[in-house]
Design a protein around this motif. Structure first.
Motif, PDB file in Angstrom:
ATOM      1  N   ARG A  87      -6.759  41.723  39.664  1.00 19.44           N
ATOM      2  CA  ARG A  87      -6.269  41.387  38.322  1.00 19.44           C
ATOM      3  C   ARG A  87      -7.210  40.432  37.597  1.00 19.44           C
ATOM      4  NH1 ARG A  87      -0.336  39.383  39.547  1.00 19.44           N
ATOM      5  NH2 ARG A  87      -0.312  39.087  37.270  1.00 19.44           N
ATOM      6  N   ILE A  88      -7.916  39.593  38.349  1.00 27.49           N
ATOM      7  CA  ILE A  88      -8.893  38.664  37.785  1.00 27.49           C
ATOM      8  C   ILE A  88     -10.089  38.600  38.721  1.00 27.49           C
ATOM      9  CG2 ILE A  88      -7.169  37.229  36.602  1.00 27.49           C
ATOM     10  CD1 ILE A  88      -7.385  35.209  38.876  1.00 27.49           C
ATOM     11  N   GLY A  89     -11.192  38.018  38.248  1.00 25.49           N
ATOM     12  CA  GLY A  89     -12.375  37.842  39.082  1.00 25.49           C
ATOM     13  C   GLY A  89     -12.750  36.374  39.170  1.00 25.49           C
ATOM     14  N   LEU A  90     -13.300  35.973  40.280  1.00 22.82           N
ATOM     15  CA  LEU A  90     -13.674  34.570  40.454  1.00 22.82           C
ATOM     16  C   LEU A  90     -14.745  34.136  39.456  1.00 22.82           C
ATOM     17  CD1 LEU A  90     -13.742  34.189  44.343  1.00 22.82           C
ATOM     18  CD2 LEU A  90     -12.138  33.123  42.748  1.00 22.82           C
ATOM     19  N   ASN A  91     -15.544  35.065  39.003  1.00 20.57           N
ATOM     20  CA  ASN A  91     -16.600  34.731  38.036  1.00 20.57           C
ATOM     21  C   ASN A  91     -16.144  34.899  36.585  1.00 20.57           C
ATOM     22  OD1 ASN A  91     -18.554  34.029  39.984  1.00 20.57           O
ATOM     23  ND2 ASN A  91     -19.020  36.189  40.332  1.00 20.57           N
ATOM     24  N   ASP A  92     -14.892  35.266  36.389  1.00 21.67           N
ATOM     25  CA  ASP A  92     -14.344  35.288  35.021  1.00 21.67           C
ATOM     26  C   ASP A  92     -14.353  33.872  34.468  1.00 21.67           C
ATOM     27  OD1 ASP A  92     -13.810  37.929  35.516  1.00 21.67           O
ATOM     28  OD2 ASP A  92     -11.620  37.705  35.531  1.00 21.67           O
ATOM     29  N   THR A  93     -14.528  33.737  33.167  1.00 22.07           N
ATOM     30  CA  THR A  93     -14.402  32.413  32.562  1.00 22.07           C
ATOM     31  C   THR A  93     -12.931  32.070  32.396  1.00 22.07           C
ATOM     32  OG1 THR A  93     -14.428  33.212  30.282  1.00 22.07           O
ATOM     33  CG2 THR A  93     -16.575  32.692  31.314  1.00 22.07           C
ATOM     34  N   ILE A  94     -12.632  30.788  32.435  1.00 21.04           N
ATOM     35  CA  ILE A  94     -11.271  30.324  32.188  1.00 21.04           C
ATOM     36  C   ILE A  94     -10.828  30.737  30.785  1.00 21.04           C
ATOM     37  CG2 ILE A  94      -9.842  28.269  31.866  1.00 21.04           C
ATOM     38  CD1 ILE A  94     -10.375  28.742  34.773  1.00 21.04           C
ATOM     39  N   ALA A  95     -11.737  30.614  29.825  1.00 16.94           N
ATOM     40  CA  ALA A  95     -11.393  30.853  28.422  1.00 16.94           C
ATOM     41  C   ALA A  95     -10.900  32.278  28.182  1.00 16.94           C
ATOM     42  CB  ALA A  95     -12.593  30.553  27.530  1.00 16.94           C
ATOM     43  N   GLU A  96     -11.494  33.257  28.865  1.00 19.39           N
ATOM     44  CA  GLU A  96     -11.109  34.632  28.577  1.00 19.39           C
ATOM     45  C   GLU A  96      -9.670  34.930  28.965  1.00 19.39           C
ATOM     46  OE1 GLU A  96     -12.760  37.845  31.386  1.00 19.39           O
ATOM     47  OE2 GLU A  96     -14.160  36.163  31.683  1.00 19.39           O
ATOM     48  N   HIS A  97      -9.100  34.117  29.866  1.00 24.52           N
ATOM     49  CA  HIS A  97      -7.707  34.313  30.263  1.00 24.52           C
ATOM     50  C   HIS A  97      -6.762  33.333  29.570  1.00 24.52           C
ATOM     51  CE1 HIS A  97      -8.668  37.261  33.351  1.00 24.52           C
ATOM     52  NE2 HIS A  97      -9.667  36.478  33.736  1.00 24.52           N
ATOM     53  N   VAL A  98      -7.249  32.144  29.234  1.00 19.11           N
ATOM     54  CA  VAL A  98      -6.383  31.129  28.618  1.00 19.11           C
ATOM     55  C   VAL A  98      -6.296  31.293  27.102  1.00 19.11           C
ATOM     56  CG1 VAL A  98      -6.108  28.642  28.205  1.00 19.11           C
ATOM     57  CG2 VAL A  98      -6.735  29.464  30.476  1.00 19.11           C
ATOM     58  N   ASP A  99      -7.380  31.691  26.477  1.00 19.95           N
ATOM     59  CA  ASP A  99      -7.387  31.788  25.008  1.00 19.95           C
ATOM     60  C   ASP A  99      -6.310  32.730  24.449  1.00 19.95           C
ATOM     61  OD1 ASP A  99      -9.369  29.922  24.897  1.00 19.95           O
ATOM     62  OD2 ASP A  99     -10.936  31.260  24.133  1.00 19.95           O
ATOM     63  N   PRO A 100      -6.077  33.894  25.063  1.00 20.47           N
ATOM     64  CA  PRO A 100      -5.002  34.746  24.530  1.00 20.47           C
ATOM     65  C   PRO A 100      -3.635  34.054  24.523  1.00 20.47           C
ATOM     66  CG  PRO A 100      -6.419  36.019  25.963  1.00 20.47           C
ATOM     67  CD  PRO A 100      -6.835  34.579  26.124  1.00 20.47           C
ATOM     68  N   LEU A 101      -3.379  33.236  25.544  1.00 20.45           N
ATOM     69  CA  LEU A 101      -2.115  32.481  25.576  1.00 20.45           C
ATOM     70  C   LEU A 101      -2.100  31.426  24.482  1.00 20.45           C
ATOM     71  CD1 LEU A 101       0.576  31.641  26.878  1.00 20.45           C
ATOM     72  CD2 LEU A 101      -0.735  30.197  28.457  1.00 20.45           C
ATOM     73  N   LEU A 102      -3.220  30.722  24.323  1.00 24.27           N
ATOM     74  CA  LEU A 102      -3.282  29.681  23.294  1.00 24.27           C
ATOM     75  C   LEU A 102      -3.085  30.263  21.896  1.00 24.27           C
ATOM     76  CD1 LEU A 102      -6.239  27.484  24.599  1.00 24.27           C
ATOM     77  CD2 LEU A 102      -3.810  26.901  24.579  1.00 24.27           C
ATOM     78  N   ARG A 103      -3.566  31.474  21.664  1.00 25.60           N
ATOM     79  CA  ARG A 103      -3.383  32.097  20.346  1.00 25.60           C
ATOM     80  C   ARG A 103      -1.906  32.315  20.039  1.00 25.60           C
ATOM     81  NH1 ARG A 103      -8.420  34.706  21.577  1.00 25.60           N
ATOM     82  NH2 ARG A 103      -7.405  36.482  22.589  1.00 25.60           N
ATOM     83  N   ARG A 104      -1.109  32.518  21.091  1.00 27.40           N
ATOM     84  CA  ARG A 104       0.326  32.747  20.888  1.00 27.40           C
ATOM     85  C   ARG A 104       1.105  31.448  20.756  1.00 27.40           C
ATOM     86  NH1 ARG A 104      -0.282  36.323  25.278  1.00 27.40           N
ATOM     87  NH2 ARG A 104       1.141  35.067  26.551  1.00 27.40           N
ATOM     88  N   ILE A 105       0.763  30.430  21.561  1.00 24.50           N
ATOM     89  CA  ILE A 105       1.604  29.235  21.612  1.00 24.50           C
ATOM     90  C   ILE A 105       1.054  28.040  20.846  1.00 24.50           C
ATOM     91  CG2 ILE A 105       2.460  29.949  23.889  1.00 24.50           C
ATOM     92  CD1 ILE A 105       0.759  27.712  25.116  1.00 24.50           C
ATOM     93  N   ASN A 106      -0.218  28.111  20.432  1.00 20.43           N
ATOM     94  CA  ASN A 106      -0.850  26.958  19.795  1.00 20.43           C
ATOM     95  C   ASN A 106      -1.732  27.420  18.624  1.00 20.43           C
ATOM     96  OD1 ASN A 106      -1.207  24.063  19.910  1.00 20.43           O
ATOM     97  ND2 ASN A 106      -3.307  24.425  20.563  1.00 20.43           N
ATOM     98  N   PRO A 107      -1.117  28.017  17.605  1.00 19.20           N
ATOM     99  CA  PRO A 107      -1.907  28.627  16.523  1.00 19.20           C
ATOM    100  C   PRO A 107      -2.813  27.652  15.769  1.00 19.20           C
ATOM    101  CG  PRO A 107       0.433  28.506  15.945  1.00 19.20           C
ATOM    102  CD  PRO A 107       0.325  28.194  17.394  1.00 19.20           C
ATOM    103  N   SER A 108      -2.479  26.351  15.787  1.00 19.03           N
ATOM    104  CA  SER A 108      -3.340  25.392  15.086  1.00 19.03           C
ATOM    105  C   SER A 108      -4.674  25.196  15.799  1.00 19.03           C
ATOM    106  CB  SER A 108      -2.626  24.046  14.936  1.00 19.03           C
ATOM    107  OG  SER A 108      -2.370  23.459  16.207  1.00 19.03           O
ATOM    108  N   LYS A 109      -4.679  25.380  17.131  1.00 16.97           N
ATOM    109  CA  LYS A 109      -5.904  25.323  17.934  1.00 16.97           C
ATOM    110  C   LYS A 109      -5.827  26.467  18.936  1.00 16.97           C
ATOM    111  CE  LYS A 109      -6.665  20.307  17.513  1.00 16.97           C
ATOM    112  NZ  LYS A 109      -6.832  19.027  18.257  1.00 16.97           N
ATOM    113  N   PRO A 110      -6.225  27.661  18.490  1.00 17.77           N
ATOM    114  CA  PRO A 110      -5.929  28.866  19.268  1.00 17.77           C
ATOM    115  C   PRO A 110      -6.926  29.204  20.379  1.00 17.77           C
ATOM    116  CG  PRO A 110      -6.954  29.459  17.196  1.00 17.77           C
ATOM    117  CD  PRO A 110      -6.800  27.960  17.180  1.00 17.77           C
ATOM    118  N   SER A 111      -7.758  28.248  20.775  1.00 19.11           N
ATOM    119  CA  SER A 111      -8.717  28.507  21.852  1.00 19.11           C
ATOM    120  C   SER A 111      -9.097  27.189  22.514  1.00 19.11           C
ATOM    121  CB  SER A 111      -9.978  29.188  21.312  1.00 19.11           C
ATOM    122  OG  SER A 111     -10.691  28.288  20.460  1.00 19.11           O
TER     123      SER A 111
END
Length: 212
Positions: free
Chosen positions: A111-135
């Motif tokens: 489902r994920i890779g160890l070399n994936d960046t944190i941002a590529e998985h966290v940013d989509p969540l931030l766009r939903r819950i923190n629209p003022s700072k979505p990344s």
């Protein structure tokens, strides 16, 4: 005071009915006597270590047939209330082992890779819950270094992140005992400078595990 030595399996089995402790615990045979016997051995050890390390301990065992708990120390130092097996104790950084295990299970599942960046998985969540700072980059005031941290680096405490301010957290907790600090609060408040560039040093940071 002298710390009681751990009880050996054969010492318990020698005086328990039935003698096979494992079978007794799994099947519930002689549960009442067995529970009393185990508590008589465990409780003095908990009390001794609680006194020695000036802390509180709680242990428990539960299956379909048996429910055993023991505790030592205080639940509230101000009131002097004794800790009981039913009291909840914050797990603190022990939860990092659970988080790391869950991450590795997701890696094994593909489902994920160890070399994936944190941002590529966290940013989509931030766009939903923190629209003022979505990344993460927005939270880090435009510093794109935060986009370079990988899951592997953060797991190993090599993300280069600062940790949260423990003294500030303590002051907030004492002033607001009924309010929780959310992961988003921690992200917004953490020092956004870098201990080092991601992957170039080891630096303990609970913030990284909040991101995981």
């Amino acid at each position: 005071s002298e710390i009681p030595q751990p009880v050996k399996q054969d010492q318990i089995e020698a005086s328990a009915e039935p003698k096979d402790l494992k079978t007794a615990m799994l099947e519930g045979k002689g549960t009442g006597n067995l529970t009393a016997l185990i508590l008589s051995k465990v409780q003095p050890t908990l009390e001794a270590y609680s006194h020695l390390f000036n802390t509180s301990f709680s242990v428990g065992y539960k299956n379909l047939n048996a429910d055993l708990g023991a505790a030592a120390g205080v639940q509230d130092r101000v009131k002097g209330t004794r800790l009981t097996p039913g009291d909840l104790i914050p797990s603190g950084s022990v939860t990092k082992t659970y988080t790391a295990t869950g991450i590795m299970q997701m890696v094994d599942d593909g489902r994920i890779g160890l070399n994936d960046t944190i941002a590529e998985h966290v940013d989509p969540l931030l766009r939903r819950i923190n629209p003022s700072k979505p990344s993460l980059e927005a939270i880090w005031a435009g510093d794109d270094t935060v986009n370079k941290m990988t899951i592997s680096q953060v797991l190993q405490m090599r993300g280069g992140l600062n940790d949260y301010d423990d003294s500030a957290l303590k002051a907030f907790t004492l002033a607001n005992p009924n309010k929780d600090v959310t992961p988003l609060d921690f992200l917004n408040q953490v020092n956004k400078t870098w201990v080092c560039l991601p992957g170039t040093c080891g630096a303990y940071s609970s913030i990284g595990y909040m991101l995981l």
